[in-house]
Design a protein around this motif. Structure first.
Motif, PDB file in Angstrom:
ATOM      1  N   PHE A 188      -4.713  -5.384   5.793  1.00 59.55           N
ATOM      2  CA  PHE A 188      -4.860  -4.473   4.661  1.00 59.55           C
ATOM      3  C   PHE A 188      -3.476  -3.973   4.257  1.00 59.55           C
ATOM      4  CE2 PHE A 188      -8.655  -4.409   7.204  1.00 59.55           C
ATOM      5  CZ  PHE A 188      -9.692  -4.449   6.278  1.00 59.55           C
ATOM      6  N   VAL A 189      -3.137  -4.183   3.004  1.00 61.47           N
ATOM      7  CA  VAL A 189      -1.863  -3.708   2.464  1.00 61.47           C
ATOM      8  C   VAL A 189      -2.182  -2.695   1.378  1.00 61.47           C
ATOM      9  CG1 VAL A 189       0.274  -4.333   1.293  1.00 61.47           C
ATOM     10  CG2 VAL A 189      -0.725  -5.904   2.978  1.00 61.47           C
ATOM     11  N   VAL A 190      -1.694  -1.482   1.546  1.00 62.42           N
ATOM     12  CA  VAL A 190      -1.985  -0.400   0.606  1.00 62.42           C
ATOM     13  C   VAL A 190      -0.683   0.049  -0.033  1.00 62.42           C
ATOM     14  CG1 VAL A 190      -3.079   1.851   0.284  1.00 62.42           C
ATOM     15  CG2 VAL A 190      -3.892   0.314   2.089  1.00 62.42           C
ATOM     16  N   HIS A 191      -0.578  -0.178  -1.332  1.00 64.57           N
ATOM     17  CA  HIS A 191       0.610   0.230  -2.095  1.00 64.57           C
ATOM     18  C   HIS A 191       0.240   1.480  -2.879  1.00 64.57           C
ATOM     19  CE1 HIS A 191       3.203  -0.170  -5.846  1.00 64.57           C
ATOM     20  NE2 HIS A 191       4.041   0.098  -4.864  1.00 64.57           N
ATOM     21  N   GLN A 192       0.822   2.605  -2.484  1.00 62.97           N
ATOM     22  CA  GLN A 192       0.461   3.889  -3.064  1.00 62.97           C
ATOM     23  C   GLN A 192       1.621   4.452  -3.875  1.00 62.97           C
ATOM     24  OE1 GLN A 192      -0.935   6.463   0.247  1.00 62.97           O
ATOM     25  NE2 GLN A 192      -0.677   4.623   1.489  1.00 62.97           N
ATOM     26  N   VAL A 193       1.400   4.645  -5.151  1.00 60.17           N
ATOM     27  CA  VAL A 193       2.354   5.403  -5.962  1.00 60.17           C
ATOM     28  C   VAL A 193       1.894   6.855  -5.898  1.00 60.17           C
ATOM     29  CG1 VAL A 193       3.378   5.732  -8.229  1.00 60.17           C
ATOM     30  CG2 VAL A 193       2.806   3.418  -7.444  1.00 60.17           C
ATOM     31  N   THR A 194       2.637   7.682  -5.191  1.00 59.84           N
ATOM     32  CA  THR A 194       2.173   9.025  -4.909  1.00 59.84           C
ATOM     33  C   THR A 194       2.438   9.970  -6.084  1.00 59.84           C
ATOM     34  OG1 THR A 194       2.354  10.902  -3.389  1.00 59.84           O
ATOM     35  CG2 THR A 194       4.347   9.580  -3.732  1.00 59.84           C
ATOM     36  N   LEU A 195       1.437  10.783  -6.383  1.00 54.69           N
ATOM     37  CA  LEU A 195       1.564  11.782  -7.435  1.00 54.69           C
ATOM     38  C   LEU A 195       2.009  13.130  -6.904  1.00 54.69           C
ATOM     39  CD1 LEU A 195      -1.668  10.950  -9.473  1.00 54.69           C
ATOM     40  CD2 LEU A 195       0.685  10.335 -10.057  1.00 54.69           C
ATOM     41  N   ASP A 196       1.937  13.303  -5.585  1.00 52.77           N
ATOM     42  CA  ASP A 196       2.298  14.599  -4.998  1.00 52.77           C
ATOM     43  C   ASP A 196       3.015  14.464  -3.663  1.00 52.77           C
ATOM     44  OD1 ASP A 196       0.229  13.663  -3.489  1.00 52.77           O
ATOM     45  OD2 ASP A 196      -0.989  15.477  -3.583  1.00 52.77           O
ATOM     46  N   GLY A 197       3.460  13.259  -3.315  1.00 56.13           N
ATOM     47  CA  GLY A 197       4.177  13.062  -2.055  1.00 56.13           C
ATOM     48  C   GLY A 197       3.291  12.830  -0.858  1.00 56.13           C
ATOM     49  N   SER A 198       1.963  12.825  -1.060  1.00 54.29           N
ATOM     50  CA  SER A 198       1.046  12.682   0.072  1.00 54.29           C
ATOM     51  C   SER A 198       0.755  11.212   0.349  1.00 54.29           C
ATOM     52  CB  SER A 198      -0.268  13.416  -0.222  1.00 54.29           C
ATOM     53  OG  SER A 198      -0.961  12.794  -1.294  1.00 54.29           O
ATOM     54  N   THR A 199       0.232  10.963   1.538  1.00 51.33           N
ATOM     55  CA  THR A 199      -0.232   9.633   1.925  1.00 51.33           C
ATOM     56  C   THR A 199      -1.618   9.773   2.512  1.00 51.33           C
ATOM     57  OG1 THR A 199       0.274   7.641   3.193  1.00 51.33           O
ATOM     58  CG2 THR A 199       0.785   9.761   4.222  1.00 51.33           C
ATOM     59  N   SER A 224     -10.717  -3.990  16.648  1.00 49.44           N
ATOM     60  CA  SER A 224      -9.648  -4.897  17.051  1.00 49.44           C
ATOM     61  C   SER A 224      -9.341  -5.859  15.921  1.00 49.44           C
ATOM     62  CB  SER A 224     -10.048  -5.665  18.312  1.00 49.44           C
ATOM     63  OG  SER A 224     -11.142  -6.518  18.041  1.00 49.44           O
ATOM     64  N   ASP A 225      -8.137  -6.433  15.954  1.00 47.47           N
ATOM     65  CA  ASP A 225      -7.681  -7.444  14.997  1.00 47.47           C
ATOM     66  C   ASP A 225      -7.480  -6.889  13.588  1.00 47.47           C
ATOM     67  OD1 ASP A 225      -7.949  -9.695  16.964  1.00 47.47           O
ATOM     68  OD2 ASP A 225     -10.062  -9.149  16.816  1.00 47.47           O
ATOM     69  N   PHE A 226      -7.129  -5.613  13.506  1.00 50.04           N
ATOM     70  CA  PHE A 226      -6.791  -4.993  12.225  1.00 50.04           C
ATOM     71  C   PHE A 226      -5.275  -4.822  12.121  1.00 50.04           C
ATOM     72  CE2 PHE A 226     -11.155  -4.253  11.764  1.00 50.04           C
ATOM     73  CZ  PHE A 226     -11.435  -3.632  10.551  1.00 50.04           C
ATOM     74  N   PHE A 227      -4.774  -5.033  10.920  1.00 52.90           N
ATOM     75  CA  PHE A 227      -3.368  -4.729  10.627  1.00 52.90           C
ATOM     76  C   PHE A 227      -3.334  -4.020   9.281  1.00 52.90           C
ATOM     77  CE2 PHE A 227       0.790  -5.502   8.782  1.00 52.90           C
ATOM     78  CZ  PHE A 227       1.653  -5.220   9.843  1.00 52.90           C
ATOM     79  N   ILE A 228      -2.795  -2.803   9.266  1.00 51.65           N
ATOM     80  CA  ILE A 228      -2.786  -1.982   8.049  1.00 51.65           C
ATOM     81  C   ILE A 228      -1.358  -1.552   7.752  1.00 51.65           C
ATOM     82  CG2 ILE A 228      -3.688   0.077   6.916  1.00 51.65           C
ATOM     83  CD1 ILE A 228      -6.019   0.008   8.916  1.00 51.65           C
ATOM     84  N   SER A 229      -0.909  -1.860   6.563  1.00 52.84           N
ATOM     85  CA  SER A 229       0.405  -1.418   6.098  1.00 52.84           C
ATOM     86  C   SER A 229       0.204  -0.479   4.915  1.00 52.84           C
ATOM     87  CB  SER A 229       1.263  -2.612   5.674  1.00 52.84           C
ATOM     88  OG  SER A 229       2.422  -2.165   4.979  1.00 52.84           O
ATOM     89  N   GLN A 230       0.787   0.712   5.018  1.00 60.99           N
ATOM     90  CA  GLN A 230       0.723   1.677   3.927  1.00 60.99           C
ATOM     91  C   GLN A 230       2.134   1.963   3.437  1.00 60.99           C
ATOM     92  OE1 GLN A 230      -2.310   4.959   4.268  1.00 60.99           O
ATOM     93  NE2 GLN A 230      -2.073   4.462   6.432  1.00 60.99           N
TER      94      GLN A 230
END
Length: 328
Positions: A188-199, A224-230
């Motif tokens: 899972f790749v999550v690309h977040q453009v933050t509106l308030d600096g939060s994640t 198991s077997d999860f990979f998450i990039s934020q």
């Protein structure tokens, strides 16, 4: 000379109350009973760990020789109604989204994924679509990739109609809900453009429910077997011409090292690159990726031979370039 601490002694030990007299012939500590035999657990001996197998690279790599690479689902949220969030005007359309989506689509196809691009879905549409993906038969696939590009606000991701937690996405692919992906990597790749600096938090849990697997009731480590990039990017660090510097780095790194390095090593190099380029980022506010991994092996995106349907007409191929389409 030590002080006399016996009764009647001239000196008193200041650490003992006056009415306490040590008795060397009596042990005041209660005896601790030995645990019953049934509670005694024999730990594995050193020779049972098969340490020699640690040098076998093939045993520590996910199988990438299935007939299909697998599905890559890109969720691209671009147009929002932000008035209810009290966000300043001019942000209803996420800048650079077209450039980012095109780069992601191309890199996924480059590595042989059957790629689906969805744009501007409502929250329930996202959940229902991912449930359909989870129900599919993934036994002949190497892995699964889900990419989310959107805004984040108050610690939550934004669909075009409401906010939601990342767990609403990852929960669909746990081992008890997507059995055909059990033992295979889910990225899972999550690309977040933050509106308030939060994640947002990953929402990954550590439970292992009992489920029916291959006609047996077994306890599966469902996370198991999860990979998450934020990756969190500031508003000023994206533009309509170049998109997001993070997506550009990600796609370049995958194409350069995808076949040579493990996926985790590639994302680590991206973090290294981000941390060394402050002068090139307008906000000067660099945020390296937050990586969460429960992988049990290493992922190498070994190139596959061209698929048999490569000679088919464009409208018969398994992917459609940069068009919103349904899972069928």
């Amino acid at each position: 000379m030590s002080e006399d601490i016996t009764e009647g002694g001239q000196g008193k030990n200041p650490r003992l109350p006056a009415d306490i007299v040590p008795n060397p012939d009596h042990d005041d500590e209660p005896e601790v009973p030995a645990p019953p035999d049934e509670d005694v657990v024999d730990l594995p001996q050193r020779d049972e760990f098969n340490i020699d197998d640690w040098d076998d690279d093939e045993k520590h790599r996910y199988n990438m020789s299935h007939p299909n690479r697998g599905m890559a689902v890109i969720i691209d949220e671009q147009n929002f109604v932000l008035e209810k969030y009290n966000v300043r005007e001019g942000l209803n359309t996420r800048r650079g989204a077209d450039i980012d989506a095109q780069q992601l689509f191309e890199i996924m196809e480059y590595f042989g994924f059957t790629t689906f691009l969805y744009r501007d879905l409502r929250f329930l549409e996202i959940v229902n679509m991912l449930k359909e993906v989870a129900k599919k038969d993934h036994r002949h696939s190497d892995m699964l990739v889900v990419i989310v590009c959107t805004y984040t606000l108050n610690g939550k991701l934004l669909a075009i109609d409401r906010d939601f937690d990342l767990s609403c996405i990852t929960d669909q692919f746990t081992g008890d809900r997507c059995l055909s992906m059990y033992g295979k990597p889910r990225v899972f790749v999550v690309h977040q453009v933050t509106l308030d600096g939060s994640t947002v938090s990953t929402g990954v849990q550590e439970d292992s429910p009992i489920v029916d697997y291959e006609n047996h009731s077994v306890r599966l480590p469902v996370w198991s077997d999860f990979f998450i990039s934020q990756a969190v990017v500031d508003l000023v660090d994206v533009n309509d011409t170049d998109g997001s510097y993070y997506i550009t780095l990600l796609c370049d790194a995958l194409k350069r090292w995808g076949c040579l390095l493990s996926l985790h090593s590639i994302f680590t190099r991206i973090n290294n690159r981000i941390s060394s380029m402050p002068a090139k980022i307008p906000s000067r506010n660099l945020k390296v990726q937050n990586l969460t991994s429960s992988l049990t092996k290493e992922i190498y995106l070994i190139m596959k031979e061209p698929h048999e349907d490569e000679d088919k007409e464009d409208d018969e191929k398994s992917t459609v370039y940069y068009k919103t389409k349904s899972i069928s």
